[in-house]
Enzyme design. Structure first.
Site, short mmCIF file in Angstrom:
data_model
loop_
_atom_site.label_atom_id
_atom_site.label_comp_id
_atom_site.label_asym_id
_atom_site.label_seq_id
_atom_site.Cartn_x
_atom_site.Cartn_y
_atom_site.Cartn_z
N HIS A 143 -69.33 -19.39 -24.79
CA HIS A 143 -68.66 -20.52 -24.14
C HIS A 143 -68.80 -21.81 -24.94
O HIS A 143 -68.63 -22.91 -24.40
CB HIS A 143 -69.21 -20.71 -22.72
CG HIS A 143 -68.97 -19.52 -21.84
ND1 HIS A 143 -69.88 -19.09 -20.89
CD2 HIS A 143 -67.93 -18.65 -21.79
CE1 HIS A 143 -69.40 -18.00 -20.29
NE2 HIS A 143 -68.23 -17.72 -20.81
N ILE A 163 -83.57 -12.40 -12.15
CA ILE A 163 -84.10 -12.61 -10.79
C ILE A 163 -82.92 -12.65 -9.84
O ILE A 163 -82.08 -13.54 -9.93
CB ILE A 163 -84.91 -13.92 -10.71
CG1 ILE A 163 -86.07 -13.90 -11.71
CG2 ILE A 163 -85.44 -14.12 -9.29
CD1 ILE A 163 -86.79 -15.24 -11.85
#
Length: 292
Positions: A141, A267
């Site tokens: 990006h 996570i």
């Protein structure tokens, strides 16, 4: 590992249990079996450097605020949107650009030096992999440390642009309230209205950070290049990404098509959980240094 022992910044890291010894063993086996590892990283690799992500439960920008990142079409179309973007970015830049790599960045750099890591693709725009010394890296990006002109393509360093901003706005001051993942900060609108934005030094065109804003797409040339690197690889590790954005997710789909083993270290849930060979729910900077 030649990894310096810096303390992680856990302000923007979601709560999680310490690495399970069984999981460490499983990831060790996965990495040991890989000869040409393709790694894709996301914001969860940089949170331990003190940069918030967007989506983490409880601590991500979306969870804490109603703020949303600038849209590509709005930036290109609206001078006031650009003024708002650059005023906030100007205030946030000194802090954002000073963030340093954490253990995860340094371990991945070491894997590259050892010939284990074939290619690294990051969805982050913070330059931390490059700061860590990674060379075989594609910034999917783009990178906030570079700026270019939308009209003539002239490029300059973001640090140079900061000097132009300072020269144009010698008396302009604003207090920042919290930094976003792209270096943006919260500023009241009345402060933004008096901020002056320089034009391109060569043609007078519009300056834009060399990043893919939301609503824009990654160039076909870059996508093809990453697909080539993936084709040369024998396994894929996704670290610190929920893979909610298609620009990165498509490479996981390609890896699945090629029947490559895929390990995910993140996570919280990801879009890959139902087809990954291995899913680990730990901090990147805590688990990766345990892998030899």
């Amino acid at each position: 590992h030649s990894v310096s022992r810096t303390s992680p910044n856990l302000t923007f890291v979601p709560d999680c249990l310490p690495p399970d010894p069984v999981e460490v063993e499983e990831l060790q086996r996965f990495v040991s079996n890989s000869k040409r590892l393709f790694v894709m990283t996301g914001a969860g690799v940089s949170t331990e450097s003190g940069i918030p992500d967007y989506r983490s439960e409880g601590v991500g920008l979306y969870a804490r605020t109603d703020r949303r990142p600038v849209q590509h079409a709005e930036f290109v179309r609206s001078a006031s949107a650009r003024q708002r973007y650059w005023a906030r970015n100007f205030v946030g830049w000194p802090q954002f650009s000073s963030h340093q790599p954490n253990q995860a960045h340094l371990v991945l750099r070491d894997w590259e030096k050892l010939g284990k890591l074939h290619w690294l693709v990051t969805q982050n725009v913070d330059a931390l992999h490059t700061k860590a010394g990674s060379r075989r890296v594609t910034e999917l990006h783009g990178c906030t440390h570079r700026v270019f002109c939308l009209a003539c393509g002239d490029q300059l360093l973001r640090s140079e642009l900061q000097e132009h901003f300072e020269a144009l706005n010698p008396a302009w001051k604003a207090e920042a309230f919290g930094v976003a993942p792209d270096g943006d900060v919260f500023l009241p609108d009345e402060r933004v209205r008096t901020f002056r934005v320089p034009a391109c030094r060569k043609c007078g065109g519009v300056l834009k950070p060399d990043v893919t804003f939301f609503g824009d797409s990654v160039s076909q040339e870059k996508v093809s290049f990453v697909h080539q690197r993936l084709a040369e690889s024998d396994s894929m590790l996704v670290a610190g990404s929920s893979m909610q954005v298609y620009s990165g997710y498509r490479f996981a789909l390609a890896a699945r098509e090629k029947k490559l083993p895929i390990a995910v270290l993140n996570i919280g849930p990801t879009r890959l959980d139902h087809f990954a060979s291995l899913k680990l729910n730990s901090r990147c900077g805590e688990l990766l240094p345990l892998i030899v």
